[in-house]
Scaffold this motif. Sequence first.
Motif, mmCIF file in Angstrom:
data_model
loop_
_atom_site.group_PDB
_atom_site.id
_atom_site.type_symbol
_atom_site.label_atom_id
_atom_site.label_comp_id
_atom_site.label_asym_id
_atom_site.label_seq_id
_atom_site.Cartn_x
_atom_site.Cartn_y
_atom_site.Cartn_z
ATOM 1 N N VAL A 149 0.873 -1.171 0.000
ATOM 2 C CA VAL A 149 0.000 0.000 0.000
ATOM 3 C C VAL A 149 0.910 1.220 0.000
ATOM 4 N N GLY A 150 1.371 1.576 -1.191
ATOM 5 C CA GLY A 150 2.401 2.599 -1.318
ATOM 6 C C GLY A 150 1.869 3.925 -1.786
ATOM 7 N N GLY A 151 2.796 4.794 -2.191
ATOM 8 C CA GLY A 151 2.442 6.155 -2.554
ATOM 9 C C GLY A 151 2.256 6.338 -4.051
ATOM 10 N N SER A 152 2.377 7.589 -4.473
ATOM 11 C CA SER A 152 2.154 7.946 -5.873
ATOM 12 C C SER A 152 3.473 8.297 -6.542
ATOM 13 N N HIS A 153 3.397 8.448 -7.853
ATOM 14 C CA HIS A 153 4.607 8.759 -8.625
ATOM 15 C C HIS A 153 4.320 9.933 -9.534
ATOM 16 N N GLN A 154 5.207 10.918 -9.544
ATOM 17 C CA GLN A 154 5.033 12.077 -10.401
ATOM 18 C C GLN A 154 6.310 12.313 -11.195
ATOM 19 N N SER A 168 8.114 4.697 -1.746
ATOM 20 C CA SER A 168 7.539 3.403 -2.127
ATOM 21 C C SER A 168 7.308 3.321 -3.623
ATOM 22 N N ALA A 169 6.919 4.440 -4.227
ATOM 23 C CA ALA A 169 6.708 4.460 -5.662
ATOM 24 C C ALA A 169 8.018 4.292 -6.421
ATOM 25 N N ILE A 170 9.077 4.951 -5.946
ATOM 26 C CA ILE A 170 10.393 4.823 -6.587
ATOM 27 C C ILE A 170 10.885 3.382 -6.508
ATOM 28 N N LEU A 171 10.683 2.748 -5.352
ATOM 29 C CA LEU A 171 11.131 1.367 -5.197
ATOM 30 C C LEU A 171 10.359 0.440 -6.124
ATOM 31 N N MET A 172 9.056 0.643 -6.236
ATOM 32 C CA MET A 172 8.261 -0.203 -7.133
ATOM 33 C C MET A 172 8.649 0.016 -8.586
ATOM 34 N N GLN A 173 8.900 1.278 -8.957
ATOM 35 C CA GLN A 173 9.263 1.609 -10.331
ATOM 36 C C GLN A 173 10.596 0.960 -10.726
ATOM 37 N N ASN A 174 11.502 0.806 -9.752
ATOM 38 C CA ASN A 174 12.852 0.319 -10.054
ATOM 39 C C ASN A 174 13.110 -1.107 -9.587
ATOM 40 N N SER A 175 12.106 -1.776 -9.051
ATOM 41 C CA SER A 175 12.335 -3.126 -8.529
ATOM 42 C C SER A 175 12.663 -4.096 -9.654
ATOM 43 N N THR A 184 1.246 -7.401 -6.404
ATOM 44 C CA THR A 184 -0.063 -7.041 -6.917
ATOM 45 C C THR A 184 -0.446 -5.687 -6.336
ATOM 46 N N PRO A 185 -1.153 -4.826 -7.079
ATOM 47 C CA PRO A 185 -1.607 -4.975 -8.462
ATOM 48 C C PRO A 185 -0.524 -4.540 -9.436
ATOM 49 N N GLU A 186 -0.877 -4.376 -10.707
ATOM 50 C CA GLU A 186 0.096 -3.926 -11.684
ATOM 51 C C GLU A 186 0.534 -2.501 -11.372
ATOM 52 N N LEU A 187 1.688 -2.137 -11.909
ATOM 53 C CA LEU A 187 2.340 -0.882 -11.555
ATOM 54 C C LEU A 187 1.453 0.340 -11.810
ATOM 55 N N SER A 188 0.705 0.331 -12.910
ATOM 56 C CA SER A 188 -0.110 1.501 -13.257
ATOM 57 C C SER A 188 -1.152 1.801 -12.191
ATOM 58 N N VAL A 189 -1.650 0.761 -11.532
ATOM 59 C CA VAL A 189 -2.630 0.948 -10.460
ATOM 60 C C VAL A 189 -1.922 1.309 -9.152
ATOM 61 N N ALA A 190 -0.821 0.628 -8.873
ATOM 62 C CA ALA A 190 -0.095 0.855 -7.617
ATOM 63 C C ALA A 190 0.400 2.287 -7.491
ATOM 64 N N LEU A 191 0.636 2.952 -8.621
ATOM 65 C CA LEU A 191 1.219 4.291 -8.592
ATOM 66 C C LEU A 191 0.211 5.398 -8.890
#
Length: 503
Positions: A149-154, A168-175, A184-191
């Motif tokens: 349950v992470g944050g947003s990405h801009q 959290s968004a940076i980590l998901m984007q670069n994992s 889960t879910p896919e990146l577009s939803v998570a961010l």
Amino acid sequence: MKILSSTISKLARMRLWRIENWSNNPVAVQREVLQHLVTSAQYTEIGRRYSFHKLFTIRDFKKTVPIHEYDDIKPYVQRMMEGEDNILWNTPIKWFAKSSGTTSDKSKFIPVSDESLKDNHFQASKDVLSNYYKNFPSSDLLTGKGLVVGGSHQISKVSDEIQYGDLSAILMQNSPFWGQWLRTPELSVALLDEWESKIEKLAQITANENVTSLAGVPTWTLLLLKRILEIKNAKTIKEVWPNLELYINGGVSFVPYKDQFDKIIGDKINYLEIYNASEGFIAGQEKPDDDGMVLFTEHGIFYEFMPVDEYGKKDPQTVGLKDVVIGKNYALVISTTGGLWRYLIGDTVQFTSLNPYKIKVTGRLKHYINAFGEELIVDNSDHAIAIAAEKTKAIINDYTAAPVYFSEKRNGGHEWLVEFEKEPDNHTAFIYELDIALKEINSDYEAKRYRDIALQLPIVHSLPKGTFTEWLRTKGKVGGQHKVPRLSNERTMIEEILSLVKK
């Protein structure tokens, strides 16, 4: 999926010998970390300014490089966000973590290098996983999905190449690819940026997944879990996710939330606390119920510990690992592979063990109440309010407190705003139990409460549900890692929240 998870779990277990090495030799490892940092950055602007090439000892480093707060490094960061290289670190910085550690209107942008991602955040994550498998060798954790349950990405407005967002968004984007596969879910939803619609989409998608682990700030995670129960018409999360076995939490103390999580999950799972700040992944519990989190000493961060009474002095003194003592409150000072040099992170910690080194986060340097010499810190208030809730059968969503200053009509005191999930059986009893617990936990508070001479009985307001979320919304801080400061030594925040209630 099973083949991949089996491979990853074996690799995690293989990491244990390395963990044992830095755990058993933390002081020597820390010297090596500092030498690597200084050598790597000697030709940067800050390295030339402080003659890093001449610094061969920890003593020289501390004598030469001053302690920095964010305002000190802000001019450097602005230049880095405009694309300049070799300022604070020797490799290009393309990512900046927008700090959510404050609810003020100003944001902090913390540089995140490739090295800090690889050698700090991701390596520490692997070590948390390795320790988990060491303690639960038959775990099926990686046979299902992990929900963060992470944050947003801009995207930064300064440059298309420079990006920023919640950590959290940076980590998901670069994992790595396997991290994407197991999440889960896919990146577009998570961010997603808009938090209300994001919670709804997270709930709709993940309610039908095989989720085995959760991670996130407790307040927002609870909102998601409650929505999932509504969607599935279920009484407990275990009915929805029968294989759920782990919740990783951080950002705020889990103490006030544990009973609520136990109830909503409906069956025993493991809880692990981590200390993963925008500035670095600093510590993590080795196993559930540990008193404190193991300090990560080999992960690209050199640590110093400033006794809190040194804060504000012209030349504040710090100590290293070999000189810390259990139970003393320290402000954390770090130097990192992200280009932070003797950086005062703003958090306060106490050591709970020296072999291995384990810490707990006790609050923020500026989040405390000391209006009357009571020196109340967040660790005190978290435990006291949890005790009061347990004794009066209440469940707490969130709280904050600030001083009430002397007036002609009354002595000083503390005013508490509490958002209950379940109201106490007796509101007056809750106030008395809170007061009793604070006296038992904090001797300075107890002394100031003697015969009501300095401090009177606390004032406690029960807020309508959703009040804190609404206040965060007025600050543009809804969701992700944003949270309500527990304590404040002045009344601006508490007056803002009370004004919302009166509308």
